[in-house]
Design a protein around this motif. Structure first.
Motif, PDB file in Angstrom:
ATOM      1  N   GLN A   1       0.826  -1.205   0.000  1.00 51.69           N
ATOM      2  CA  GLN A   1       0.000   0.000   0.000  1.00 51.69           C
ATOM      3  C   GLN A   1       0.862   1.257   0.000  1.00 51.69           C
ATOM      4  O   GLN A   1       0.436   2.300  -0.459  1.00 51.69           O
ATOM      5  CB  GLN A   1      -0.904   0.042   1.236  1.00 51.69           C
ATOM      6  CG  GLN A   1      -1.743  -1.204   1.453  1.00 51.69           C
ATOM      7  CD  GLN A   1      -2.719  -1.438   0.335  1.00 51.69           C
ATOM      8  OE1 GLN A   1      -3.335  -0.506  -0.130  1.00 51.69           O
ATOM      9  NE2 GLN A   1      -2.861  -2.683  -0.102  1.00 51.69           N
TER      10      GLN A   1
ATOM     11  N   HIS B   1      -2.668  -9.171  -1.035  1.00 49.79           N
ATOM     12  CA  HIS B   1      -2.943  -8.495  -2.313  1.00 49.79           C
ATOM     13  C   HIS B   1      -3.398  -9.511  -3.343  1.00 49.79           C
ATOM     14  O   HIS B   1      -3.294 -10.726  -3.146  1.00 49.79           O
ATOM     15  CB  HIS B   1      -1.699  -7.754  -2.808  1.00 49.79           C
ATOM     16  CG  HIS B   1      -0.573  -8.679  -3.181  1.00 49.79           C
ATOM     17  ND1 HIS B   1       0.287  -9.210  -2.253  1.00 49.79           N
ATOM     18  CD2 HIS B   1      -0.191  -9.196  -4.372  1.00 49.79           C
ATOM     19  CE1 HIS B   1       1.155  -9.993  -2.848  1.00 49.79           C
ATOM     20  NE2 HIS B   1       0.886 -10.014  -4.155  1.00 49.79           N
TER      21      HIS B   1
ATOM     22  N   THR C   1      -3.937  -6.610  -9.335  1.00 52.24           N
ATOM     23  CA  THR C   1      -3.829  -5.195  -8.979  1.00 52.24           C
ATOM     24  C   THR C   1      -2.604  -4.573  -9.637  1.00 52.24           C
ATOM     25  O   THR C   1      -2.653  -3.440 -10.110  1.00 52.24           O
ATOM     26  CB  THR C   1      -3.728  -5.047  -7.446  1.00 52.24           C
ATOM     27  OG1 THR C   1      -4.985  -5.398  -6.865  1.00 52.24           O
ATOM     28  CG2 THR C   1      -3.354  -3.630  -7.031  1.00 52.24           C
TER      29      THR C   1
END
Ligand code: FE2
Length: 294
Positions: free
Chosen positions: A55, A149, A153
């Motif tokens: 992140q 995750h 992405t």
């Protein structure tokens, strides 16, 4: 390559574990080559840290350019407050990435094992292109967490085709930060995409941004790997040589390594040549370095 049971497991769970896929010799040669690359690495004054919480990881120019290079990223905990290494370089590198599968003969050979193309065909990945490679050290004591995750992405295509081939180069255990995955989690939506935004930013901006697609929270990893409790994650403890095939929508995670034993792994991400690869993906190849088949 895959049995009917293994194909069914992949469709149901979003991953499948193939023990003893890579020979001990192949693992040893890849490990040796990765260490050589680190030995030859001259860190610049500007050190690229792979902030393992994805992140917040830094997205500096070296990171963005590493899609077509072979770059060494430091562990977050390897640098002291003054930016100097607190232990030897060879114990400080988080990973090598992201194009050694096209730039280095040893990595190329490992990555172009003809059996991989057969596995790809078995799981419905057509015309696979090798997009991205990472040699991950998960160093003793300072090996960082990789937060939960979905690979799509970071490597998005339409339709979603990214598939991970993850190889244990050393034994992966609960203690040294093995992979964890959520069986069936690949049937959920893609939560976010990671985009370049350098066109809109000044040159010193970090150049990337997360864009939320779906607010369904990703599953919570276990707070204690020895007591998974109510977490939907299962540990993928595997011996060196095992390969784990991961669907691009599968939520997965690995914890920090606080043990005295490293957990080397090699990860190769592939996409289908038939899918559209948008130009806002962080990883872009120059025109003279096209993606090559698996
Ligand atoms: Fe991943």
């Amino acid at each position: 390559m895959l049995t009917a049971e293994q194909r069914a497991a992949y469709q149901r769970d979003g991953f499948v574990v193939l023990p003893d896929f890579a020979s001990p010799d192949a693992c040893a040669r890849l490990r040796r080559r990765a260490v050589e690359i680190v030995d030859a690495w001259e860190p610049s004054a500007l050190r690229s840290v792979f902030t393992t919480n994805e992140q917040t990881r830094s997205s500096n120019r070296e990171f963005l350019d590493s899609g077509s290079g072979t770059w060494c990223f430091f562990e977050e905990d390897a640098l002291g407050p003054d930016g100097e290494l607190t232990q030897p370089k060879e114990l400080s590198i988080n990973k090598v990435g992201h194009a050694q599968h096209d730039l280095d003969d040893e990595f190329d050979g490992f990555s172009r094992d003809p059996r991989l193309a057969e596995v790809a065909a078995d799981i419905g990945l057509h015309d696979p292109l090798a997009l991205q490679s990472m040699y991950i050290f998960k160093q003793p004591r300072i090996g960082g967490e990789v937060s939960c995750h979905q690979d799509a992405t970071f490597l998005y295509t339409t339709p979603i085709t990214v598939t991970g081939f993850w190889f244990a180069i050393e034994d992966a255990t609960l203690d040294n930060g093995c992979l964890w995955a959520v069986p069936g989690g690949h049937t959920g939506p893609l939560r976010q995409v990671f985009k370049r935004n350098d066109a809109d930013d000044p040159p010193d901006a970090d150049g990337t941004v997360f864009e939320q697609l779906d607010t369904t929270p990703l599953p919570e990893p276990p707070a204690d790997v020895r007591a998974p409790g109510t977490s939907p994650f299962v540990p993928l403890e595997v011996d060196a040589g095992a390969m784990v095939v991961l669907h691009g929508l599968l939520p997965h995670w690995s914890g920090p390594n606080r043990s005295g034993t490293s957990r080397h792994a090699y990860s190769l991400h592939c996409i289908s040549a038939a899918a559209d690869y948008p130009d806002w993906n962080w990883l872009q190849r120059p025109a003279d370095m096209p993606l090559r088949p698996l």
